[in-house]
Design an enzyme around this catalytic site. Structure first.
Site, PDB file in Angstrom:
ATOM      1  N   SER A 126       0.822  -1.210   0.000  1.00 45.44           N
ATOM      2  CA  SER A 126       0.000   0.000   0.000  1.00 45.44           C
ATOM      3  C   SER A 126       0.853   1.256   0.000  1.00 45.44           C
ATOM      4  O   SER A 126       1.954   1.257   0.551  1.00 45.44           O
ATOM      5  CB  SER A 126      -0.878  -0.013   1.255  1.00 45.44           C
ATOM      6  OG  SER A 126      -1.436   1.253   1.503  1.00 45.44           O
ATOM      7  N   TYR A 151      -2.157  -0.769  10.911  1.00 48.54           N
ATOM      8  CA  TYR A 151      -2.405  -1.375   9.585  1.00 48.54           C
ATOM      9  C   TYR A 151      -1.222  -1.081   8.678  1.00 48.54           C
ATOM     10  O   TYR A 151      -0.665  -1.994   8.060  1.00 48.54           O
ATOM     11  CB  TYR A 151      -3.700  -0.824   8.974  1.00 48.54           C
ATOM     12  CG  TYR A 151      -3.742  -0.989   7.475  1.00 48.54           C
ATOM     13  CD1 TYR A 151      -3.406   0.074   6.638  1.00 48.54           C
ATOM     14  CD2 TYR A 151      -4.058  -2.208   6.898  1.00 48.54           C
ATOM     15  CE1 TYR A 151      -3.406  -0.078   5.264  1.00 48.54           C
ATOM     16  CE2 TYR A 151      -4.057  -2.363   5.524  1.00 48.54           C
ATOM     17  CZ  TYR A 151      -3.728  -1.298   4.710  1.00 48.54           C
ATOM     18  OH  TYR A 151      -3.710  -1.448   3.345  1.00 48.54           O
ATOM     19  N   LYS A 155       1.847  -3.536   6.753  1.00 45.55           N
ATOM     20  CA  LYS A 155       2.272  -3.540   5.347  1.00 45.55           C
ATOM     21  C   LYS A 155       3.789  -3.357   5.252  1.00 45.55           C
ATOM     22  O   LYS A 155       4.470  -4.019   4.481  1.00 45.55           O
ATOM     23  CB  LYS A 155       1.543  -2.436   4.562  1.00 45.55           C
ATOM     24  CG  LYS A 155       0.070  -2.697   4.344  1.00 45.55           C
ATOM     25  CD  LYS A 155      -0.160  -4.007   3.610  1.00 45.55           C
ATOM     26  CE  LYS A 155      -1.637  -4.281   3.394  1.00 45.55           C
ATOM     27  NZ  LYS A 155      -1.882  -5.623   2.796  1.00 45.55           N
TER      28      LYS A 155
END
Ligand code: WQD
Length: 342
Positions: A126, A151, A155
């Site tokens: 991302s 989050y 990643k």
């Protein structure tokens, strides 16, 4: 016919990617525990492609169940790994749930990749790994910054784990850094199904426009941008999906320059929140009920991609513009309402 395992295959980007893989001659199996999806995506995939895809309702945190899939399919040529939680706000409230699910899941999967010698692995990363960039557009060489959320940290850690894993094994990897995936497949048989109140901009717009939400808030119009609202790089989910097919073909053709190539998946165009809203209103003919409110914690002010690497090395040609993103998103929302009224 090369066989690809898609984890999170019943999710938003996973289902669109399975459609594209099937249309490009791949044999596909899906692994999805339905914790954030339903099997309606499989029905949509069959309507579009005419093909039934087998899904293994397996939680990647369960190693034995995950390993059983590889014992049944010892001929997997590549894996595209989507299965992970991805709600930024939820990750701030429940960090351990995110670290456990996203990291244990990845590690169990990679143990099987190593045990069964799977040669190719594509990771769903991302633009969130860039944090608030000092300069835009960002290239793949732009330094990553401290993640704004757990989050985002999962990643970044996932990328680091894969770099070390590919150095120690014969598996080659590609990291695909998505910008903001939006819209729905033109057939409107598959699309985004947010769990609960939508956090992301476009589902919030379409649910407000259709009346599911009374109004929506623009999170801040006092930023140092052309109209004061945040700028993002919105990219149609079908363009994102096709980039995954191209990435698998690139690895199968052994065109990769390193054991862990990285690609930005964005249009290269920055669009503000207010511009996105106005584009939606033009396309749908619906006046949106929104108010400007306070900034949202953790928001990046402005980010959009330099996508030269994906265009030149993967041969990625973006098909959809902002109007089609809004049009397909709106038609998908209308189709959901129609199904509710049946
Ligand atoms: C975009 C802009 C909001 C809702 C997400 C994921 C990230 C990555 C990219 C996958 C922001 C504003 C939103 C609303 C608003 N996904 N907004 N009102 O935060 O850029 O990132 O997509 O890899 O992991 O979190 O996307 O759609 O949440 O927000 O004003 O009701 O829209 O403040 O400026 P974001 P988003």
């Amino acid at each position: 016919m090369a066989k690809i395992l898609v984890t999170g295959g019943c999710g938003y980007i996973g289902s669109h990617t399975i459609v594209d893989l099937l249309e490009n001659g791949f044999d596909v199996i899906s692994l999805d525990d339905f914790s954030r999806s339903t099997n309606t995506a499989l029905e949509g995939i069959e309507k579009i492609t005419g093909k039934k895809v087998k899904n293994y309702a397996v939680d990647l945190k369960n190693f034995d169940d995950t390993q059983a899939v590889f014992q049944e399919h010892t001929d997997i040529d590549g894996i595209i790994h989507f299965a992970a939680y991805k709600a930024v706000g939820e990750s701030v409230q429940e960090p351990l749930r995110y670290y456990e699910n996203n990291m244990f899941g990845l590690i169990n999967l990679l143990k099987c990749v190593q045990e069964f010698g799977v040669p190719h692995f594509v990771f769903s990363s991302s633009c969130t790994v860039y944090g608030n960039p000092d300069a835009i557009p960002v290239t793949e060489a732009t330094p990553t910054k401290k993640a704004e959320s757990p989050y985002g940290a999962t990643k970044q850690m996932g990328e680091e784990i894969l770099k070390d894993f590919t150095n120690a094994t014969a598996t080659n990897t590609i990291l695909l850094r998505y910008f903001n995936p939006v819209g729905a497949h033109p057939s409107i048989y598959i699309g985004e199904l947010p769990v609960g109140k939508p956090q992301n901009l476009v589902p919030a717009i379409t649910q407000t426009a259709i009346g599911k939400l009374p109004k929506m808030w623009v999170h801040g119009t006092d930023y140092d941008t052309r109209d004061g609202s945040c700028i993002r790089d919105y990219i149609h989910v079908s363009d994102i999906a096709h980039a995954h097919t191209l990435a698998v073909q690139y690895l199968l053709a052994e065109k990769n320059e390193t054991t862990c190539d990285i690609f930005n998946l964005g249009t290269g165009d920055g669009v503000s929140v207010l511009e996105a809203i106005h584009s939606f209103e033009t396309v749908s003919g619906v006046k949106l009920n929104y108010e400007t409110g306070p900034r949202r914690a953790g928001d990046v002010v402005a980010i959009y991609a330099n996508n030269d690497a994906a265009v030149k090395k993967l041969g990625w040609n973006i098909q959809y513009g902002l109007k089609e993103m809004m049009d397909t998103a709106w038609k998908w929302e209308l189709s959901l309402k129609e199904k509710e009224n049946i």
